[in-house]
Design an enzyme around this catalytic site. Structure first.
Site, PDB file in Angstrom:
ATOM      1  N   LYS A  52     -12.993  10.487 -15.043  1.00  0.00           N
ATOM      2  CA  LYS A  52     -11.769  10.933 -15.737  1.00  0.00           C
ATOM      3  C   LYS A  52     -11.599  10.140 -17.031  1.00  0.00           C
ATOM      4  CE  LYS A  52      -9.310   6.991 -14.793  1.00  0.00           C
ATOM      5  NZ  LYS A  52      -9.004   5.953 -15.769  1.00  0.00           N
ATOM      6  N   VAL A 136     -19.853   1.906 -14.471  1.00  0.00           N
ATOM      7  CA  VAL A 136     -19.030   1.149 -13.513  1.00  0.00           C
ATOM      8  C   VAL A 136     -18.072   0.216 -14.264  1.00  0.00           C
ATOM      9  CG1 VAL A 136     -19.200  -0.559 -11.656  1.00  0.00           C
ATOM     10  CG2 VAL A 136     -20.912   1.246 -11.849  1.00  0.00           C
ATOM     11  N   ALA A 137     -16.876   0.012 -13.706  1.00  0.00           N
ATOM     12  CA  ALA A 137     -15.856  -0.866 -14.303  1.00  0.00           C
ATOM     13  C   ALA A 137     -15.671  -0.529 -15.781  1.00  0.00           C
ATOM     14  CB  ALA A 137     -16.229  -2.340 -14.122  1.00  0.00           C
ATOM     15  N   ALA A 138     -15.486   0.749 -16.060  1.00  0.00           N
ATOM     16  CA  ALA A 138     -15.517   1.243 -17.439  1.00  0.00           C
ATOM     17  C   ALA A 138     -14.241   1.967 -17.844  1.00  0.00           C
ATOM     18  CB  ALA A 138     -16.712   2.185 -17.607  1.00  0.00           C
ATOM     19  N   GLY A 139     -13.267   2.102 -16.935  1.00  0.00           N
ATOM     20  CA  GLY A 139     -12.047   2.851 -17.267  1.00  0.00           C
ATOM     21  C   GLY A 139     -12.193   4.344 -17.033  1.00  0.00           C
ATOM     22  N   GLY A 142     -14.803   5.856 -11.844  1.00  0.00           N
ATOM     23  CA  GLY A 142     -15.984   6.230 -11.049  1.00  0.00           C
ATOM     24  C   GLY A 142     -15.868   5.845  -9.578  1.00  0.00           C
ATOM     25  N   GLY A 143     -15.512   4.606  -9.301  1.00  0.00           N
ATOM     26  CA  GLY A 143     -15.413   4.140  -7.913  1.00  0.00           C
ATOM     27  C   GLY A 143     -14.327   4.880  -7.154  1.00  0.00           C
ATOM     28  N   SER A 144     -13.196   5.119  -7.813  1.00  0.00           N
ATOM     29  CA  SER A 144     -12.085   5.840  -7.180  1.00  0.00           C
ATOM     30  C   SER A 144     -12.492   7.283  -6.884  1.00  0.00           C
ATOM     31  CB  SER A 144     -10.864   5.857  -8.111  1.00  0.00           C
ATOM     32  OG  SER A 144     -10.454   4.552  -8.404  1.00  0.00           O
ATOM     33  N   SER A 145     -13.212   7.881  -7.820  1.00  0.00           N
ATOM     34  CA  SER A 145     -13.638   9.271  -7.642  1.00  0.00           C
ATOM     35  C   SER A 145     -14.634   9.379  -6.488  1.00  0.00           C
ATOM     36  CB  SER A 145     -14.266   9.771  -8.951  1.00  0.00           C
ATOM     37  OG  SER A 145     -14.558  11.138  -8.856  1.00  0.00           O
ATOM     38  N   ASP A 177      -5.857   5.062  -8.386  1.00  0.00           N
ATOM     39  CA  ASP A 177      -6.386   6.296  -8.987  1.00  0.00           C
ATOM     40  C   ASP A 177      -6.978   7.254  -7.963  1.00  0.00           C
ATOM     41  OD1 ASP A 177      -5.810   5.472 -11.519  1.00  0.00           O
ATOM     42  OD2 ASP A 177      -7.864   4.935 -12.071  1.00  0.00           O
TER      43      ASP A 177
HETATM   44  O1  C5P Z   1      -5.020   0.069  -7.474  1.00  0.00           O
HETATM   45  P1  C5P Z   1      -6.264  -0.576  -7.990  1.00  0.00           P
HETATM   46  O2  C5P Z   1      -6.968  -1.379  -6.938  1.00  0.00           O
HETATM   47  O3  C5P Z   1      -7.166   0.354  -8.692  1.00  0.00           O
HETATM   48  O4  C5P Z   1      -5.763  -1.616  -9.096  1.00  0.00           O
HETATM   49  C1  C5P Z   1      -6.560  -2.677  -9.556  1.00  0.00           C
HETATM   50  C2  C5P Z   1      -5.665  -3.717 -10.188  1.00  0.00           C
HETATM   51  O5  C5P Z   1      -5.120  -3.228 -11.415  1.00  0.00           O
HETATM   52  C3  C5P Z   1      -4.467  -4.079  -9.354  1.00  0.00           C
HETATM   53  O6  C5P Z   1      -4.773  -5.121  -8.459  1.00  0.00           O
HETATM   54  C4  C5P Z   1      -3.464  -4.524 -10.388  1.00  0.00           C
HETATM   55  O7  C5P Z   1      -3.720  -5.856 -10.784  1.00  0.00           O
HETATM   56  C5  C5P Z   1      -3.777  -3.642 -11.579  1.00  0.00           C
HETATM   57  N1  C5P Z   1      -2.903  -2.471 -11.650  1.00  0.00           N
HETATM   58  C6  C5P Z   1      -1.589  -2.636 -12.080  1.00  0.00           C
HETATM   59  N2  C5P Z   1      -0.771  -1.546 -12.133  1.00  0.00           N
HETATM   60  C7  C5P Z   1      -1.223  -0.333 -11.810  1.00  0.00           C
HETATM   61  C8  C5P Z   1      -2.558  -0.138 -11.376  1.00  0.00           C
HETATM   62  C9  C5P Z   1      -3.367  -1.236 -11.310  1.00  0.00           C
HETATM   63  O8  C5P Z   1      -1.153  -3.747 -12.396  1.00  0.00           O
HETATM   64  N3  C5P Z   1      -0.396   0.720 -11.900  1.00  0.00           N
END
Ligand code: C5P
Length: 335
Positions: A52, A136-139, A142-145, A177
């Site tokens: 995404k 990976v870890a790119a915004g 990918g991992g969530s999908s 995500d």
């Molecule tokens: O939910 P997810 O594990 O993908 O989020 C990773 C990290 O990103 C969270 O631990 C948090 O530090 C940060 N985050 C946040 N606010 C969000 C989504 C993520 O601060 N709405």
């Protein structure tokens, strides 16, 4: 390696330490190594997991639980990982990935499978082969999908009695995500990202092509959010305007393609700022950060122009992906 009451194995412990064999055949017909050796039919299942981009990312506030309150408009694009789930003759959940660093129990796909089993008190084993293409870890999510694709695939393949609400609850427990990717397409997301409103777009021609540039660094989402200043917060106005534009077929204002995380990322990571400059100099009109970065994207009306910018940047050594918006119908292939 223990997780709950289930034992997880990593690649080095499995007897299936075979190279994945997808590059020599068409992606759609790819048989992954483990699945290829299964004796019976209907014991494997393929699914795609799309990346995404965030067209907007409004950070409204910091919450008491440490997360940030968001309004974000997300769109899936036709860059995807391929996942093959295969029956296993034991109770293990195994993950085998084309990127060996992502094989094993820590992968979110393993946690997705375990969460489903725990929810329904199942012990059925599964081998999850993951052909990674999404950086990976790119915004790009990918991992969530991947995790969402495994949830949908397991429900379908194992005919699980899980409602949409059950699936969303499991998805939200895996990451902010993940619920978005259960249906993908275009959505406005609130809360920490897990409250999803599907949108029916009339996608503007000016944004028909989406060129992605992945700078050669990986960023931690948590760190990017930690670095955020409250001066970067907005009131959600960009996401509201984006929704209105996309639902009426008008081109969004450039200012509404806004990501509150972008200023901090550009200031802290010179590689990303340099990549953005190069993107603009190569001919992109508008360049924005996706999610917590470091991937940058630029919209184009014309394929030829997007391809020209892509070639210029590839010649400079950058990683590019030329994509378009996609609305996957959540196809799952049973074999
Ligand atoms: O939910 P997810 O594990 O993908 O989020 C990773 C990290 O990103 C969270 O631990 C948090 O530090 C940060 N985050 C946040 N606010 C969000 C989504 C993520 O601060 N709405």
């Amino acid at each position: 390696m223990k997780s709950g009451k289930y034992r997880l194995f990593d690649l080095s412990e499995t007897p299936y330490h075979l190279p994945l064999d997808k590059d020599s055949v068409s992606i759609d017909n790819a048989r992954m190594s483990y699945a290829h050796h299964l004796p019976t039919a209907h014991d494997a299942c393929f699914v795609r997991a799309y990346a995404k981009i965030n067209l907007t990312l409004d950070v409204l506030d910091k919450r008491a639980d440490g997360y940030h309150e968001l309004a974000t408009v997300m769109q899936t694009v036709d860059l995807y990982d391929t996942i093959c789930l295969s029956a296993s003759d034991d109770e293990r959940v195994q993950v085998i990935c084309t990127d060996p660093a992502l094989s094993g129990a820590d992968n979110l796909v393993a946690r997705a499978a375990l969460a489903v089993r725990q929810r329904l008190t199942l012990t059925r084993g599964v081998v999850i082969e993951l052909h990674k293409r999404v950086p990976v870890a790119a915004g790009l999510g990918g991992g969530s999908s991947d995790a969402a694709a495994v949830l949908r695939a397991l429900r379908h393949w194992w005919r699980l009695p899980l409602s949409e609400a059950d699936l969303f609850a499991i998805a939200a427990s895996l990451g902010s995500d993940v619920p978005f990717f259960l249906h993908s397409g275009l959505a406005l997301c609130h809360g920490r990202g897990e409250q999803v409103t599907q949108l029916s777009p009339r996608w503007p021609l000016a944004m028909r092509w989406l060129l992605l540039l992945k700078p050669a660094i990986s960023l931690s989402t948590a760190q990017v959010y930690r670095d955020l200043s409250s001066l970067d917060y907005t009131d959600g106005t960009h996401s509201r305007a984006m929704r209105a534009a996309l639902e009426t077929g008008s081109e969004p204002e450039s200012a509404d393609l806004h990501n509150c995380l972008e200023r901090g990322v550009l200031a802290r990571y010179p590689e990303v700022a340099r990549a953005r400059q190069a993107f603009l100099q190569a001919g992109a009109r508008l360049v924005r950060l996706s999610g917590s970065g470091p991937t940058l994207f630029a919209p184009f009306a014309e394929l030829a122009q997007a391809a020209e910018v892509q070639q210029k940047l590839q010649a400079q050594g950058y990683e590019l992906h030329l994509t378009r918006p996609v609305y996957p119908d959540n196809e799952i292939t049973l074999l």
